[in-house]
Design a protein around this motif. Structure first.
Motif, mmCIF file in Angstrom:
data_model
loop_
_atom_site.group_PDB
_atom_site.id
_atom_site.type_symbol
_atom_site.label_atom_id
_atom_site.label_comp_id
_atom_site.label_asym_id
_atom_site.label_seq_id
_atom_site.Cartn_x
_atom_site.Cartn_y
_atom_site.Cartn_z
ATOM 1 N N ASP A 587 71.877 33.696 43.978
ATOM 2 C CA ASP A 587 73.262 34.113 44.236
ATOM 3 C C ASP A 587 73.321 35.372 45.104
ATOM 4 O OD1 ASP A 587 74.306 31.999 42.866
ATOM 5 O OD2 ASP A 587 74.492 33.095 40.974
ATOM 6 N N ALA A 588 72.567 35.346 46.159
ATOM 7 C CA ALA A 588 72.626 36.384 47.204
ATOM 8 C C ALA A 588 71.887 37.682 46.884
ATOM 9 C CB ALA A 588 74.066 36.708 47.591
ATOM 10 N N PHE A 589 71.296 37.791 45.680
ATOM 11 C CA PHE A 589 70.626 39.053 45.353
ATOM 12 C C PHE A 589 69.203 38.817 44.833
ATOM 13 C CE2 PHE A 589 75.189 39.920 44.988
ATOM 14 C CZ PHE A 589 75.279 40.886 45.984
ATOM 15 N N PRO A 590 68.317 39.784 45.073
ATOM 16 C CA PRO A 590 66.928 39.616 44.639
ATOM 17 C C PRO A 590 66.814 39.536 43.117
ATOM 18 C CG PRO A 590 67.295 41.820 45.615
ATOM 19 C CD PRO A 590 68.526 41.012 45.853
ATOM 20 N N THR A 591 65.932 38.665 42.667
ATOM 21 C CA THR A 591 65.673 38.586 41.230
ATOM 22 C C THR A 591 64.772 39.773 40.843
ATOM 23 O OG1 THR A 591 63.676 37.308 41.627
ATOM 24 C CG2 THR A 591 65.703 36.050 41.281
ATOM 25 N N ASP A 592 64.655 40.020 39.552
ATOM 26 C CA ASP A 592 63.797 41.111 39.065
ATOM 27 C C ASP A 592 62.358 40.896 39.535
ATOM 28 O OD1 ASP A 592 66.056 41.947 37.846
ATOM 29 O OD2 ASP A 592 65.396 41.550 35.785
ATOM 30 N N GLU A 593 61.962 39.627 39.497
ATOM 31 C CA GLU A 593 60.611 39.271 39.916
ATOM 32 C C GLU A 593 60.382 39.649 41.394
ATOM 33 O OE1 GLU A 593 60.348 35.149 39.075
ATOM 34 O OE2 GLU A 593 58.181 35.129 39.316
ATOM 35 N N THR A 594 61.376 39.355 42.207
ATOM 36 C CA THR A 594 61.273 39.688 43.634
ATOM 37 C C THR A 594 61.188 41.199 43.825
ATOM 38 O OG1 THR A 594 62.460 37.688 44.232
ATOM 39 C CG2 THR A 594 62.436 39.443 45.878
ATOM 40 N N LEU A 595 61.993 41.921 43.077
ATOM 41 C CA LEU A 595 61.966 43.384 43.191
ATOM 42 C C LEU A 595 60.600 43.929 42.791
ATOM 43 C CD1 LEU A 595 65.537 44.338 41.876
ATOM 44 C CD2 LEU A 595 64.748 44.238 44.249
ATOM 45 N N GLU A 596 60.045 43.371 41.729
ATOM 46 C CA GLU A 596 58.689 43.785 41.304
ATOM 47 C C GLU A 596 57.676 43.509 42.411
ATOM 48 O OE1 GLU A 596 57.503 45.508 39.063
ATOM 49 O OE2 GLU A 596 58.768 45.380 37.273
ATOM 50 N N ARG A 597 57.744 42.303 42.952
ATOM 51 C CA ARG A 597 56.792 41.894 43.999
ATOM 52 C C ARG A 597 56.856 42.836 45.193
ATOM 53 N NH1 ARG A 597 57.468 38.757 48.505
ATOM 54 N NH2 ARG A 597 59.533 38.020 47.899
ATOM 55 N N LEU A 598 58.053 43.355 45.469
ATOM 56 C CA LEU A 598 58.234 44.191 46.654
ATOM 57 C C LEU A 598 58.097 45.684 46.368
ATOM 58 C CD1 LEU A 598 61.239 42.260 48.219
ATOM 59 C CD2 LEU A 598 58.856 42.247 48.993
ATOM 60 N N GLY A 599 57.670 46.010 45.166
ATOM 61 C CA GLY A 599 57.516 47.429 44.841
ATOM 62 C C GLY A 599 58.849 48.125 44.694
ATOM 63 N N LEU A 600 59.868 47.346 44.301
ATOM 64 C CA LEU A 600 61.198 47.932 44.119
ATOM 65 C C LEU A 600 61.601 47.900 42.641
ATOM 66 C CD1 LEU A 600 62.984 46.286 47.212
ATOM 67 C CD2 LEU A 600 62.493 48.723 46.920
ATOM 68 N N GLY A 601 60.578 47.906 41.781
ATOM 69 C CA GLY A 601 60.819 47.807 40.344
ATOM 70 C C GLY A 601 61.774 48.864 39.814
ATOM 71 N N GLU A 602 61.744 50.048 40.422
ATOM 72 C CA GLU A 602 62.623 51.130 39.940
ATOM 73 C C GLU A 602 64.109 50.771 40.066
ATOM 74 O OE1 GLU A 602 62.805 54.590 42.732
ATOM 75 O OE2 GLU A 602 61.454 53.403 43.986
ATOM 76 N N TYR A 603 64.410 49.742 40.859
ATOM 77 C CA TYR A 603 65.821 49.375 41.050
ATOM 78 C C TYR A 603 66.274 48.231 40.155
ATOM 79 C CZ TYR A 603 65.663 52.476 45.023
ATOM 80 O OH TYR A 603 65.535 53.582 45.800
ATOM 81 N N ILE A 604 65.371 47.725 39.314
ATOM 82 C CA ILE A 604 65.761 46.628 38.424
ATOM 83 C C ILE A 604 66.852 47.109 37.476
ATOM 84 C CG2 ILE A 604 64.966 45.183 36.500
ATOM 85 C CD1 ILE A 604 62.306 44.901 37.996
#
Ligand code: SF4
Lengths: 606, 73
Positions: A587-604
């Motif tokens: 739905d147009a936004f990164p999943t938590d898994e995607t954020l983790e994969r990209l080193g963006l975990g702090e934004y979960i």
């Protein structure tokens, strides 16, 4: 160790007048490269996403990349990152010329401007000294005159960035101009400067290169030499763009039946030849011009009446030409000059006039509202006069027009007439006959835009390979890859046009040499993906909804009427789900898994 | 007849548009030979607005458009 950053950011608070110097967090900078990536990270973390774009909470981040001004092709780029008053989402407008390189040579990675001044000011930067000066005497001036005046005062070696009258009046399509005719053009970044009463930034630098912070000058020299072979040998970067500029596309895109005509009601313009790059070169071109350290030289210098000024790119040539049903090239040159003088986005402004012409044709805008200049298709008087009115609005319709086509068409109860995405006007490629570019438009974080994933390169121009423009297969992959690579190039501080000749391996070599890193091309593309995702997070925080990733109804439901793409519509319903899958978004936004994969975990969870 | 449209640098020393007897040219390559244009000079080759190859055959009523390295954004 030298890493291509000066590790210094200036923070200017216009409310208090205080100027402070901060150290750059190098680890964070590396994670987001610099420029567009780092600027967005800073804007997000400092709360711009939830601010009123024209209020005190929004910030303006003028930022260079690690390669800005360095020994690499077309390295004179800087970016302005802020929340856009036009789209209400992330704005990152990118410009060439000399100003960005000088900012870097003065020893700054970025200037963050926050707060709001009560009186008009401008910043004067001389190497590591920054002062805030009164700007009252410069109000109401055209960009060129202002540039001359500020150089008279600060020396001709200075480089000037400024807003025009449009920015002063907070016109939502106001650009930031630098070096007279280069523009950080899109998303209304000039209005944000206007809201803060910051008229300009003058920069002077003693350095003439950033070699004192380059990790390995020798390695960069070698990498540059290597990539320059590609630039020279590629037909486009090695001569094609110098000969005709981006304007050469008018005939190409028309020939594939994808030149939006009369506000995208048609996609083929019978008189395209009259307003083509070929015609421009034959009748008006004085010479080609180039930004700092650019071997490509796509810029145009043309004659307008008795003046010699910056000429139109492909986009304004189309927007003031085919898209308005106008074939008078002299009028386009003049209108383009007016956009530079008033400090206006030369894509959104003419597209808004074209939308108004359709509203007028449909009877929504009445003649009596037009103050003597009816919005008739092809009227050169209308396109010139309405550009001036948008640049310096007075009447109710002037103000409505100056807020862009989305608000204008909404006002008249015909939102579908606005050919925009996220309230920003789409550029000169009809997405019905070229399937991939529709994905780029729909999913661009800054709204309708072609330079966030230029799939026209493979779909029409044949670079790096020729794809079938009419099919949807693999277009999601191409759109994503181009978006990620573009985020890298922008963030480095190089011009996107280098990518006609260079790919991820070449950019990786340049980054590694300049920054002292050891990335692989895959890792560099991952940095780009991270940047694309943090922009998306910014938009989410700013209130973006899944339905904002869309295309105007006309492209989905009204088949092309005539020309080579006759009968086609955009198949976004097929490509968009494929694209989200490629991205790891739901739905147009990164999943938590995607954020983790990209080193963006702090934004979960944010 | 086949209409041949040339663009940008390919116009140098040539006309913008040619009408050719379809009987005299079988493929786009034949057209290029007739106009003394080398394959490597052409970056974008269209027949009726769709990308094709030099060896593609042409027929009566076709519009062939030839571009050198052009583009931008
Ligand atoms: S290619 Fe054109 S826009 Fe890019 S840096 Fe060179 S002159 Fe400027």
């Amino acid at each position: 160790m030298a890493n291509a950053y000066y590790e210094k950011i200036a923070r200017v608070n216009l409310t208090t007048g205080e100027i402070t110097v901060e150290a750059l967090d190098v680890e964070v900078a590396k994670k987001y490269i610099g420029g567009r990536g780092l600027g967005t990270k800073i804007a997000y973390d400092e709360g711009c996403a939830t601010s009123d774009p024209l209020g005190e909470g929004n910030k303006l981040i003028y930022i260079t990349g690690p390669l800005t001004g360095a020994a690499a092709p077309s390295s004179g780029r800087y970016m302005v990152v802020t929340k856009s008053p036009l789209t209400g989402m992330i704005a990152c407008s990118n410009s060439g010329g000399k100003w960005g390189a000088k900012l870097k040579y003065a020893g700054w990675d970025a200037i963050i401007v926050e707060g709001m001044s009560e009186t008009w000011k401008y910043l004067n930067i001389v190497d590591d000294k920054i002062e805030l000066l009164d700007a009252d005497e410069y109000l109401g001036m055209f960009s060129e005159e202002l540039d001359d005046k500020l150089k008279e005062k600060h020396g001709k070696e200075a480089s000037v960035l400024s807003i025009g009258i449009a920015g002063e009046k907070q016109v939502l399509m106001a650009a930031i101009m630098n070096d007279k005719d280069r523009a950080a053009g899109r998303s209304g970044v000039g209005a944000v400067m206007g809201s803060k009463k910051l008229k300009g930034i003058v920069v002077k630098a003693t350095r003439t290169n950033p070699n004192d912070v380059i990790a390995s000058e020798e390695a960069l020299k070698a990498a540059n030499k290597e990539v320059m072979v590609n630039i020279r040998e590629n037909g486009l970067t090695g001569g094609g763009l110098r000969a005709l500029g981006t304007a050469s596309l008018v005939n190409v895109i028309n020939s594939v039946g994808s030149l939006p005509t009369k506000n995208w009601q048609e996609s083929y313009y019978e008189k395209a030849e009259d307003v083509s790059g070929e015609a421009l070169a034959e009748k008006f071109l004085v010479k080609a011009s180039a930004c700092h350290r650019c071997p490509i030289a796509c810029g145009r210098v043309v004659k307008v009446d008795d003046k010699v000024v910056g000429g139109p790119e492909y986009e304004p040539l189309w927007a003031y030409g085919a898209n308005m049903g106008n074939s008078d090239l002299a009028a386009i040159n003049k209108a383009n000059m007016l956009c530079n003088e008033y400090g206006l986005d030369a894509i959104s402004v003419p597209c808004t006039i074209a939308a108004a012409m359709e509203l007028y044709e449909k009877g929504a805008i009445k003649e009596e509202e037009c103050a003597g200049v009816p919005l008739v298709w092809g009227s050169t008087e209308a396109l010139i006069e309405w550009t001036k009115r948008i640049g310096n609005p007075e009447t109710e319709l002037d103000w409505l027009m100056s807020s862009g086509s989305a608000r204008l068409c909404e006002h008249y109860g015909m939102p579908e007439v606005s050919m925009s995405v996220k309230k920003q006007e789409m550029p000169a490629y009809d997405a019905r006959g070229v399937q991939g570019i529709g994905i780029t438009y729909a999913t661009s974080n800054r709204g309708g835009c072609h330079v966030r994933g230029y799939t026209i390169a493979p779909e029409v121009v044949g670079l790096p390979v020729q794809l079938d423009r009419t099919v949807t297969n693999e277009k999601a992959f191409w759109a994503k890859t181009f978006q990620d690579l573009t985020a890298v190039i922008d963030s480095m501080g190089l011009c996107l046009f280098t990518s006609f000749a260079l790919g991820a391996p070449e950019y990786t070599k340049l980054i590694n040499a300049a920054c002292g890193t050891e990335y692989t091309p895959e890792e560099v593309l991952l940095l780009g993906e991270r940047i694309y995702n943090i922009e998306r997070l910014f938009n989410k925080a700013a209130g973006m909804k899944p339905e904002d990733d869309r295309l105007p109804k006309r492209l989905l439901e009204e088949p092309v009427k005539e020309g080579p793409s006759k009968g086609m519509t955009s198949k976004l319903n097929v490509t968009l789900p494929e694209y989200y899958k490629e991205r790891g978004w739901v739905d147009a936004f990164p999943t938590d898994e995607t954020l983790e994969r990209l080193g963006l975990g702090e934004y979960i969870g944010r | 007849m086949v209409e041949v449209r040339l663009f940008a640098g390919l116009r140098k020393g040539r006309q913008k548009v040619y009408q050719m007897e379809s009987a005299s040219v079988k493929t786009v390559k034949d057209i290029m030979d007739a106009l003394d244009i080398e394959v490597k000079e052409v970056n974008i080759l269209l027949i009726n607005g769709f990308h094709q190859k030099p060896e593609t055959e042409v027929k009566d009523g076709d519009v062939v458009s030839l571009f050198p390295a052009v583009g931008g954004g």
